[in-house]
Each structure stands twice: as structure tokens, then as C-alpha cells.
Design a protein around this motif. Structure first.
Motif, short mmCIF file in Angstrom:
data_model
loop_
_atom_site.label_atom_id
_atom_site.label_comp_id
_atom_site.label_asym_id
_atom_site.label_seq_id
_atom_site.Cartn_x
_atom_site.Cartn_y
_atom_site.Cartn_z
N GLY A 1 -59.95 77.05 79.48
CA GLY A 1 -60.78 78.20 79.80
C GLY A 1 -60.90 79.16 78.63
O GLY A 1 -61.98 79.67 78.33
N ARG A 2 -59.79 79.40 77.95
CA ARG A 2 -59.80 80.28 76.77
C ARG A 2 -60.65 79.67 75.66
O ARG A 2 -61.43 80.37 75.00
CB ARG A 2 -58.36 80.48 76.31
N ASP B 1 -48.73 74.26 77.85
CA ASP B 1 -48.49 73.62 79.14
C ASP B 1 -49.80 73.33 79.86
O ASP B 1 -49.99 72.24 80.41
CB ASP B 1 -47.59 74.51 79.99
N SER B 2 -50.72 74.28 79.85
CA SER B 2 -52.00 74.06 80.53
C SER B 2 -52.83 72.99 79.83
O SER B 2 -53.53 72.21 80.48
CB SER B 2 -52.79 75.36 80.62
N PHE B 3 -52.72 72.92 78.51
CA PHE B 3 -53.44 71.88 77.76
C PHE B 3 -52.89 70.50 78.11
O PHE B 3 -53.66 69.56 78.41
CB PHE B 3 -53.31 72.13 76.26
N PHE C 1 -57.05 76.40 67.25
CA PHE C 1 -56.64 76.05 68.61
C PHE C 1 -55.19 75.59 68.65
O PHE C 1 -54.42 75.99 69.52
CB PHE C 1 -57.57 74.94 69.12
N TRP C 2 -54.79 74.75 67.72
CA TRP C 2 -53.46 74.16 67.74
C TRP C 2 -52.39 75.20 67.42
O TRP C 2 -51.30 75.19 68.02
CB TRP C 2 -53.39 72.98 66.78
N ALA C 3 -52.69 76.12 66.52
CA ALA C 3 -51.74 77.21 66.23
C ALA C 3 -51.59 78.11 67.44
O ALA C 3 -50.49 78.61 67.72
CB ALA C 3 -52.23 78.01 65.02
N ASP C 4 -52.67 78.33 68.16
CA ASP C 4 -52.62 79.14 69.38
C ASP C 4 -51.71 78.49 70.42
O ASP C 4 -50.90 79.17 71.07
CB ASP C 4 -54.03 79.30 69.94
N LEU C 5 -51.85 77.18 70.58
CA LEU C 5 -51.00 76.46 71.53
C LEU C 5 -49.53 76.55 71.13
O LEU C 5 -48.65 76.71 71.98
CB LEU C 5 -51.42 75.00 71.63
N LEU D 1 -45.74 66.33 69.91
CA LEU D 1 -44.93 67.50 69.57
C LEU D 1 -43.81 67.69 70.59
O LEU D 1 -43.89 67.21 71.72
CB LEU D 1 -45.82 68.73 69.49
N ALA D 2 -42.77 68.40 70.18
CA ALA D 2 -41.51 68.42 70.94
C ALA D 2 -41.65 68.74 72.42
O ALA D 2 -41.11 68.01 73.27
CB ALA D 2 -40.53 69.38 70.26
N PRO D 3 -42.33 69.83 72.83
CA PRO D 3 -42.40 70.12 74.27
C PRO D 3 -43.07 69.01 75.07
O PRO D 3 -42.65 68.69 76.18
CB PRO D 3 -43.20 71.43 74.32
#
Length: 342
Positions: free
Chosen positions: A92-93, A132-134, A120-124, A189-191
Motif C-alpha cells: 500500500g505504501r 513482514d507485510s511484504f 524500497f528495500w532500505a525502507d523494508l 535475508l535473515a528475518p
């Protein structure tokens, strides 16, 4: 077609939780304004437009969600809520970056960083709720197509697969479940890799599947039979797509394959998604010749192209020094294209 009122009204309604709150007997605009700490007059205007759209009904006791509007509830299971939350949802963002579309058309670059100050990736990486939403949205958008992807590719040719940027592991788990002799290694990525381990344990795949925290811009596990890229390359401009393919090519053994599954321009992609990839990531839905050109720079030759689902194709690459595949993946059965969702 050009009006912004309706899409923004739906996003604000979902962000405020109105479809869920107005289930059942509903509530008045005054009650909602107090609960949500918003302007009662402005909320009334929003509810009026939602009534015009058929999302809510106005009754003698206030407003209530219609059967149609219930599709926007958090529990509807269709992913709409995750798409429309414009404060807490990555999708949405990201779509709000479309207000900077002119910048992307002028420069060929993503508009996301122009709007938000970083890509976008830095924001995540900075905001775990967006990450999490992505991850959740990527799982939702692929779920309904997993059975087709598992059935329409001859995965039995391989003994080891590296799922590059494989998300929470739902696709790899389905492939391994269908092929008990196959082993898989997921890189993300880790998470996200941690979530994939939970997925593998839930499917009792702990002895055949592993998930490693890492980036597809770094060296990948070597000598696997296949390197799988699902909805990866269209997220990146050519410079970064080259880097990803280079890592796959250098890791593959001489008879290995690089499998790219994503929409293909002019074949399974839609023009709206082309613009989304540009605005959000600086990428696009590439055409077959563009994939071929990208891959050839890294010694990869395009073997086969298969229409895999209504939204995605499979492009299979081999190292140019390897012999062509003797048993290419079977063509997918014709399917109707389902409604698009990001």
C-alpha cells in the motif's frame, strides 16, 4: 479513469479498519469519529462515498458493511487488506509512489526513493512491519499458483535446488513435498529465512530443506542442479539483474540450470505491473529477448520458455557450454488469467 478519490477512499477505509468495524449492526459516523479520533464531518464524507461504491450501506442506525464490502475485511483471505493499508503495508505504501510517475518516465528510475527518501528495500530493512507485510504479500500472491508450478515443471530431473530469494519457503516446501528425493536450500535475508525454517519444520522437511540468511548479490551455495528465481529479476534494473544472474551462473555446476519464474512482457505480464515495477523498483516485466540478452552476458543460454500459469512463465537457462536439456519442462495446460493482484 483518472479520478483518485475512489482508490484513496478505499485505502483510507481499510487503514481505519472501517470494513471490519461496520460488520453486523454497524455504527454511526459520530460513534466512529469518537472511536477513531477523526473529524466527524470528514468521516461522514468518506462514508458517503463508500456508500456510493457499495462498500457500506446507510441504515436507520448508521452505516454497516455490505456483502461486497466484506471483501475488504482483514479476515477475507484475499490479500486486499495487505495491499490497501497505506500506513503499515509495504504494498500500500509503495503504490503511493505513483504520484511521482512523471519522475520515473523522465529518468527511467524508481520513484519510491524520491517520495520516501530511500529505496524500497532500505525502507523494508528499516521498518520490520513493512518487511513482514511484504513477505506476507509475496506468499499470498503466489499461493494459488503453487499447485500449477509444482505440477507443470519436471522437478524430478534435479536432486538439489537453491531457491534464490525464496521468501517464506512455501513454494520450495511444496516442491520438496511432491518429490521426496529432492533437497532444497533457500537463501533470503535473515528475518525471512527464519520464517522459511518454520515453514520447512511445519512440512516435516527439516532433513531435506535448509534456509540460510544471505543476499543474492553475494556468492550462492555452489554446484546445485538448479537455481530458482521466482519474481526476482523484475524487481531490479538491468545493473542489479546482471549481478543476480552472475551469482547464479558462477555457482551452478556445468550441467546446472537457472530457472526464472515471473511474468514475461508480451506473454504473461500486464502493462499495469510494468509501471508498478518501474515506479517502485526501477524494474520492469522483461520480454524474452531482454532475458536472453541479460543471461548471455553470463554464459547462460535460454533453453525453453513455458507458459506456466495465467500470470507467470518459466524461462530455463543452461550454461552455454552445456548440452541442451534432453527433457524440457512440459507446456502448461491452458488456464484463464485470474484477476491481477500485486
Amino acid at each position: 479513469m483518472a479520478g483518485l478519490a475512489t482508490p484513496m477512499a478505499l485505502r483510507v477505509a481499510v487503514t481505519l479498519g472501517l470494513p471490519d468495524r461496520l460488520l453486523g449492526s454497524g455504527a454511526t459516523a459520530g460513534q466512529l469519529a469518537v472511536e477513531l479520533d477523526v473529524s466527524p464531518v470528514a468521516l461522514g464524507l468518506l462514508l458517503g462515498h463508500l456508500t456510493t461504491l457499495g462498500v457500506v450501506d446507510r441504515t436507520s442506525t448508521g452505516y454497516r458493511t455490505t456483502e461486497f464490502g466484506a471483501n475488504l475485511c482483514a479476515g477475507a483471505g484475499n490479500g486486499f487488506t495487505n495491499l490497501l493499508l497505506h500506513l503499515d503495508s509495504a504494498a500500500g505504501r509503495a503504490e503511493l509512489a505513483f504520484v511521482e510517475l512523471a519522475h520515473s518516465i523522465t529518468t527511467g528510475e524508481a520513484a519510491y526513493s524520491r517520495r520516501y527518501g530511500q529505496d524500497f528495500w532500505a525502507d523494508l530493512a528499516e521498518h520490520p512491519r513493512l518487511r513482514d507485510s511484504f513477505d506476507r504479500q509475496m506468499t499470498l500472491r503466489l499461493d494459488e499458483q503453487i499447485p500449477q508450478i509444482v505440477a507443470n515443471v519436471d522437478w524430478s530431473r534435479f536432486s538439489t535446488i537453491v531457491d534464490v530469494g525464496g521468501g517464506r519457503g512455501t513454494l520450495l516446501a511444496a516442491i520438496l513435498t511432491a518429490h521426496p528425493r529432492l533437497r532444497g536450500h533457500l537463501i533470503d535475508l535473515a528475518p525471512t529465512a527464519a520464517d522459511a525454517r518454520h515453514t520447512f519444520r511445519a512440512h516435516l522437511l527439516g532433513d531435506r530443506a535448509e534456509a540460510t540468511a544471505g543476499s543474492f548479490f553475494d556468492p550462492l551455495p555452489s554446484a546445485a542442479d538448479a537455481y530458482l528465481l521466482v519474481d526476482i529479476l523484475h524487481d531490479w534494473d538491468d545493473e542489479h539483474a546482471h549481478r543476480i544472474l552472475a551469482r547464479c551462473a558462477e555457482a551452478a555446476h556445468p550441467a546446472g540450470r537457472v530457472l526464472v519464474i515471473e511474468p514475461v512482457g508480451g506473454r504473461r505480464a500486464i502493462t499495469e505491473m510494468d509501471l508498478s515495477m518501474l515506479v517502485i523498483h526501477g524494474g520492469r516485466e522483461r520480454r524474452i529477448d531482454e532475458f536472453r540478452t541479460l543471461a548471455s552476458a553470463h554464459g547462460l543460454a535460454l533453453d525453453t520458455v513455458t507458459d506456466l500459469t495465467g500470470q507467470r512463465c518459466l524461462l530455463e537457462f543452461r550454461l552455454a557450454t552445456a548440452a541442451p536439456c534432453s527433457s524440457p519442462a512440459p507446456s502448461a495446460k491452458p488456464v484463464q488469467r485470474p484477476p491481477h493482484h500485486q
